[in-house]
Design a protein around this motif. Structure first.
Motif, mmCIF file in Angstrom:
data_model
loop_
_atom_site.group_PDB
_atom_site.id
_atom_site.type_symbol
_atom_site.label_atom_id
_atom_site.label_comp_id
_atom_site.label_asym_id
_atom_site.label_seq_id
_atom_site.Cartn_x
_atom_site.Cartn_y
_atom_site.Cartn_z
ATOM 1 N N GLY A 173 -21.311 30.420 43.940
ATOM 2 C CA GLY A 173 -21.179 31.767 44.479
ATOM 3 C C GLY A 173 -21.118 32.701 43.281
ATOM 4 N N ILE A 174 -21.854 33.823 43.335
ATOM 5 C CA ILE A 174 -21.920 34.727 42.171
ATOM 6 C C ILE A 174 -21.408 36.117 42.578
ATOM 7 N N ASN A 191 -19.647 42.693 45.869
ATOM 8 C CA ASN A 191 -20.613 41.782 46.489
ATOM 9 C C ASN A 191 -20.365 40.353 46.016
ATOM 10 N N LEU A 192 -20.638 39.400 46.878
ATOM 11 C CA LEU A 192 -20.619 37.970 46.505
ATOM 12 C C LEU A 192 -21.842 37.336 47.147
ATOM 13 N N ILE A 193 -22.583 36.566 46.387
ATOM 14 C CA ILE A 193 -23.785 35.919 46.938
ATOM 15 C C ILE A 193 -23.672 34.418 46.695
ATOM 16 N N GLU A 200 -32.151 36.906 41.335
ATOM 17 C CA GLU A 200 -31.462 37.752 42.324
ATOM 18 C C GLU A 200 -29.953 37.844 42.083
ATOM 19 N N ALA A 201 -29.500 37.169 41.046
ATOM 20 C CA ALA A 201 -28.048 37.130 40.814
ATOM 21 C C ALA A 201 -27.567 38.451 40.205
ATOM 22 N N ILE A 238 -16.131 35.928 52.643
ATOM 23 C CA ILE A 238 -15.499 36.847 51.667
ATOM 24 C C ILE A 238 -16.327 38.135 51.559
ATOM 25 N N GLN A 239 -17.633 37.972 51.618
ATOM 26 C CA GLN A 239 -18.516 39.148 51.575
ATOM 27 C C GLN A 239 -18.176 40.112 52.726
#
Ligand code: G1P
Length: 311
Positions: A173-174, A191-193, A200-201, A238-239
């Motif tokens: 997770g980034i 943001n968290l991805i 895209e990070a 979390i997002q």
């Protein structure tokens, strides 16, 4: 104060197969103690009093490990093995109650955490991923305890972050912070991805397995549908939380060791033996020296031999 921690242990540990086929990956040893022992000690040091394992039928040995084994104790008493007896008794931490719930089906980290909702209830709680060991720069510091303090100060959830190399970004997770985040140790997340492609990070700050949450996370988890890999992702919940209240990134001063893959596990094992005291450490160092002498070209042997000496 946060007194409850959730530890998801239901996964099959496929990255550690075949070793994890019939032994839970959390029971694989680092020197002479299983990985889960280190995770529970971390909880105890941070003042946690209740641990909820989100478990699976194949993982009962985790609970057995922390249970009292009277038959074994009697045998150690009868054979006069007092120091072993003490070590066995120390395993069961008095300060903490360990309970478990079942995940029923393996459907992702977010789904696993949600399985603990009824036991945890409407209180702030911690989540520890048992694949990851956290080493603070200052050995006497407990990072989880620091995160708990920070939650108390800010009344907001905290996510532990550590910079990772570019090639590792798609495995984590980034996080993305609001402006100038890199300057601060603790900063507001925007943001968290989950597992983005490098292109895209939003940063190279990875989520590394320690979280403290307000109870608002429960509703976000309930509203999270399947994401990356067809699984319900904690990161996606979390997002959602970030849209509703402040969530902070907590930058790790130290480093993590990922014991959930083979290379990380081998390193963690060696490091743990080297940081243990006594004869085992000395004998292992001697063994490493011999391996270096036999296998490494003389010019590199000097460097590696020097490194080994420094332990
Ligand atoms: C999980 C989380 C990910 C986190 C990682 C840390 O992924 O989904 O956000 O960065 O743990 O180890 P997993 O390693 O289970 O695929």
């Amino acid at each position: 104060m946060i007194k409850t921690a959730v530890i998801p242990v239901a996964g099959f540990g496929t990255r550690m197969l075949p070793a994890s086929k019939s032994v839970p990956k959390e029971m694989l040893p680092l020197a002479d103690k299983p990985i889960i022992d280190f995770i529970i000690r971390e909880c105890v040091q941070a003042g946690i009093e209740q641990v909820v394992l989100v478990s699976h039928a194949s993982k009962v040995s985790l609970e057995d490990y922390f249970d009292c084994n009277e038959e074994l104790e009697m045998q150690l008493i009868n054979s006069g093995k007092k120091s072993l007896l003490n070590r066995v008794r120390e395993i069961t931490p008095e300060q903490v109650t360990i309970t478990s719930v079942r995940q029923r089906k393996v459907a992702g980290l977010g789904h696993a955490i949600l399985a603990a909702k009824k036991v945890v209830g409407n209180q702030c709680f911690a989540v520890l991923l048992p694949d990851v060991l956290v080493h603070a720069e200052n050995k006497s510091t407990n990072i989880l305890a620091q995160m708990i303090n920070q939650l108390e100060k800010t009344a907001s959830s905290q996510v532990l972050l550590e910079p990772v190399d570019d090639e590792l970004v798609p495995l984590y997770g980034i996080a993305q912070g609001v402006k100038n985040f890199s300057q601060n140790d603790c900063f507001q997340l925007s943001n968290l991805i989950e597992k983005p492609e490098l292109s895209e990070a939003p940063s190279n700050l990875a989520v590394v397995g320690r979280y403290v949450f307000t109870p608002s996370l429960w509703e976000c988890l309930e509203n999270t549908s399947t994401g990356v890999g067809g699984e319900v992702q904690l990161t996606d919940a979390i997002q959602q939380l970030i849209q509703e209240e402040l969530v902070y990134g907590f930058k790790l001063k130290g480093r993590t060791m990922d014991c959930g893959n083979k290379q990380g596990y081998y390193r963690a094992f060696v490091e743990q033996v080297l940081s243990s005291g006594g004869n085992d450490r000395q004998a292992f160092l001697q063994f490493l020296r011999e391996v270096v002498v036999k296998n490494i070209k003389p010019e590199s042997a000097d460097v590696i031999g020097h490194l080994i000496k420094s332990f």
